[in-house]
Design an enzyme around this catalytic site. Structure first.
Site, PDB file in Angstrom:
ATOM      1  N   GLY A  16       4.958 -12.193   6.384  1.00  0.00           N
ATOM      2  CA  GLY A  16       6.002 -12.691   5.554  1.00  0.00           C
ATOM      3  C   GLY A  16       5.899 -11.663   4.370  1.00  0.00           C
TER       4      GLY A  16
ATOM      5  N   GLY B 254       4.728 -10.336   1.406  1.00  0.00           N
ATOM      6  CA  GLY B 254       3.659 -10.961   0.609  1.00  0.00           C
ATOM      7  C   GLY B 254       3.541 -10.302  -1.020  1.00  0.00           C
TER       8      GLY B 254
ATOM      9  N   GLY C 276      -0.012  -9.530  -4.624  1.00  0.00           N
ATOM     10  CA  GLY C 276       1.520  -9.833  -4.769  1.00  0.00           C
ATOM     11  C   GLY C 276       1.972  -8.532  -5.432  1.00  0.00           C
TER      12      GLY C 276
ATOM     13  NE  ARG D 274      10.887  -3.131   0.026  1.00  0.00           N
ATOM     14  CZ  ARG D 274      10.058  -3.178   1.125  1.00  0.00           C
ATOM     15  NH1 ARG D 274       9.237  -1.888   1.374  1.00  0.00           N
ATOM     16  NH2 ARG D 274       9.736  -4.306   1.498  1.00  0.00           N
TER      17      ARG D 274
ATOM     18  NE  ARG E 235      10.176  -7.043   6.537  1.00  0.00           N
ATOM     19  CZ  ARG E 235       9.779  -6.174   6.016  1.00  0.00           C
ATOM     20  NH1 ARG E 235       8.690  -5.447   6.732  1.00  0.00           N
ATOM     21  NH2 ARG E 235       9.605  -6.169   4.897  1.00  0.00           N
TER      22      ARG E 235
ATOM     23  CG  ASP F 207       4.233  -6.377   9.980  1.00  0.00           C
ATOM     24  OD1 ASP F 207       3.402  -5.902  10.958  1.00  0.00           O
ATOM     25  OD2 ASP F 207       3.966  -6.241   8.895  1.00  0.00           O
ATOM     26  CG  ASN F 208       5.373  -2.311   8.407  1.00  0.00           C
ATOM     27  OD1 ASN F 208       5.644  -3.134   7.595  1.00  0.00           O
ATOM     28  ND2 ASN F 208       4.135  -1.911   8.459  1.00  0.00           N
TER      29      ASN F 208
END
Length: 502
Positions: free
Chosen positions: A103, A105, A138, A188, A195, A264-265
């Site tokens: 998730g 993070g 974080g 960004r 993803r 996840d990327n």
């Protein structure tokens, strides 16, 4: 393609940050998909840099982004009236191993802004703890934030599908990594940050309703042409597979290496996502590993292509309950190799200035890469200087290119092979040079250039970031005043390392 989005048109007077016209379509999904939360403020935030091309995509003036109200919103110290901040849940395979729930993070999505080309999500990276931070804090540090900011915009200028970086802010808040560093936040942008791991999350939990809901949401918003298809989920997998393959072909062609190609990327839109450890090839080595943490070399330059395919298989496995049969999923995944091969072949012909394809071209390309490997010639300089090679030249005219090679006789042999190919299609030097210089960049984000700008910034001088950003926005231009940015890396650069904390 998303990386060719046209600028939004700005109308009327300048708006305040509080008036940013945010929507958040992702927030319309059920609460299980995300957590609503506020960013955690940073003390005394300050402006570092903004990207004019990225700002144009959402109709903002980059000069406005330096104002205090925008700095507050894009650091997370204030939330715009229409913003609906949230962090998304997802899972994924990390270094080939199932890692379970992950998730956002340290990322918080503020919402999306409408543009003539569709909504663009704005997301703060480094805005504080979320329920998905696990053991993290974080936060993002200045060092890694500068790298992501610069590389996002450098890749866009190279024509590689990528998320974008709008603005970079900082704070003197101390953050602990290997050493004590200071905090920063990158804002960004992407049409969506969904993803492969977003789908894996629901598949591995046996939540088929949520899986279908997410797939339908993605199809409706970004792949509407599949809405009426007999099997829209198969079509979705096939198109994502093609986009991923073409993106990685683009990486290979400019020597870019993504150091953490975990599922996840991987973007569901085929965009380069999450600039942690990365690198541009310098002394060519097909086995080069840009991520110091990647001890096994899973994400080496040569492995990026098969790993991209592996990741698409992971996505296909997650979508299998919706697609139907393994055979249908396999058919969709079969799109990877031809899509990659066709795109890389197209790019290599362009990089060598060849007007058409011939039967022996594959041997020419293979011999070229063997030559680069044997001498560890500089990847970017080789292709750039190749554009200046004269079809009927001699050793003297070849010197700038020839000097990149230890085994100059081996270069001479390949150059003769290349020249014969040029003569076969009556190649004209001036036209070929112009075309090759539009294809082979002179300027890329070398690690030592980023490191120099980072060290200046850590001492309070952001001029290096601004200068490097300006150079990288025009990677194909000669820029004679910036010749130093295209030089071979200094000896000390060989000792630079980037890792998963970078």
């Amino acid at each position: 393609m998303f990386f060719n989005l046209q600028p939004a048109t700005r109308t009327g007077a300048a708006i305040t940050a509080d008036e940013l016209p945010f929507n958040n379509s992702f927030a319309e999904l059920p609460p299980a998909f995300y957590t609503r939360l506020m960013p955690t403020p940073l003390p005394s935030p300050y402006f570092i840099a903004a990207s004019a091309p990225a700002a144009a995509l959402v109709g903002l003036d980059p000069q406005d982004l330096a104002r205090e109200d925008f700095v507050d919103v894009f650091t997370g110290n204030k939330v715009a009236v229409r913003s609906q901040p949230l962090s998304a849940v997802y899972s994924g395979h990390q270094f080939g191993v199932w890692a379970g729930q992950l998730g956002d993070g340290r990322a918080i999505t503020l919402g999306d802004i409408a543009t003539p080309n569709g909504p663009m999500e704005l997301q703060l990276k480094g805005a504080g703890l979320t329920p998905y931070s696990r053991m993290g804090d974080g936060r993002a540090v200045l060092r890694s934030s500068i790298r992501e900011f610069l590389c996002s915009e450098a890749m866009a200028a190279l024509g590689i599908p990528t998320t974008r970086a709008l603005v970079l802010t900082g704070s003197h808040q101390r953050v602990m990594r290997e050493t004590v560093e200071t905090a920063a936040v990158v804002t960004r942008m992407a049409p969506t940050f969904i993803r492969f791991g977003s789908f894996e999350h629901w598949h591995y939990r046996g939540k088929q309703d949520e899986l279908r809901l997410l797939a339908d949401y993605v199809i409706k918003n970004w792949y509407p042409e599949f809405t009426g298809a007999a099997n829209p989920y198969k079509e979705l997998l096939a198109e994502v597979t093609r986009r991923t393959a073409r993106m990685i072909a683009g990486w290979q062609a400019v020597g870019f290496m993504h150091g953490v190609m975990n599922t996840d990327n991987m973007s569901i839109l085929g965009l380069t996502l999450d600039y942690g450890p990365f690198g541009f090839m310098e002394a060519f080595d097909a086995n080069h590993i840009c991520n110091h943490t990647d001890q096994g070399g899973r994400y080496s330059y040569a492995n990026q292509v098969p790993v991209g395919h592996w990741n698409c298989y992971a996505l296909g496995n997650a979508l299998l309950p919706l697609i139907g049969t393994p055979e249908e999923a396999e058919e969709a995944l079969d799109a990877y190799r031809p899509a990659f091969g066709a795109r890389l072949d197209e790019l290599l012909h362009a990089k060598l200035g060849l007007l058409g394809a011939r039967e022996d071209d594959e041997a020419l390309f293979d011999d070229m890469f063997k030559l680069l490997q044997a001498s560890h010639a500089d990847f970017t300089l080789f292709f750039r200087r190749l554009g200046d090679l004269e079809r009927d030249g001699d050793l003297a005219s070849d010197a700038p290119l020839r000097d990149l090679f230890i085994d100059r006789k081996a270069f001479d042999a390949w150059a003769a092979q290349y020249r014969a190919r040029l003569r076969a299609e009556d190649s004209i030097d001036a036209r070929r040079r112009e075309a090759m210089h539009r294809t082979n960049p002179k300027y890329v984000l070398r690690n030592y250039l980023a490191q120099t700008a980072i060290e200046q910034a850590q001492n309070g001088d952001f001029s290096g970031v601004h200068k490097l950003l300006a150079v990288l926005e025009r990677p194909y231009d000669e820029q004679p005043e910036n010749e130093a940015y295209a030089a071979l890396p200094p000896d000390w650069a060989a000792h630079l390392e980037v890792s998963c904390s970078s």
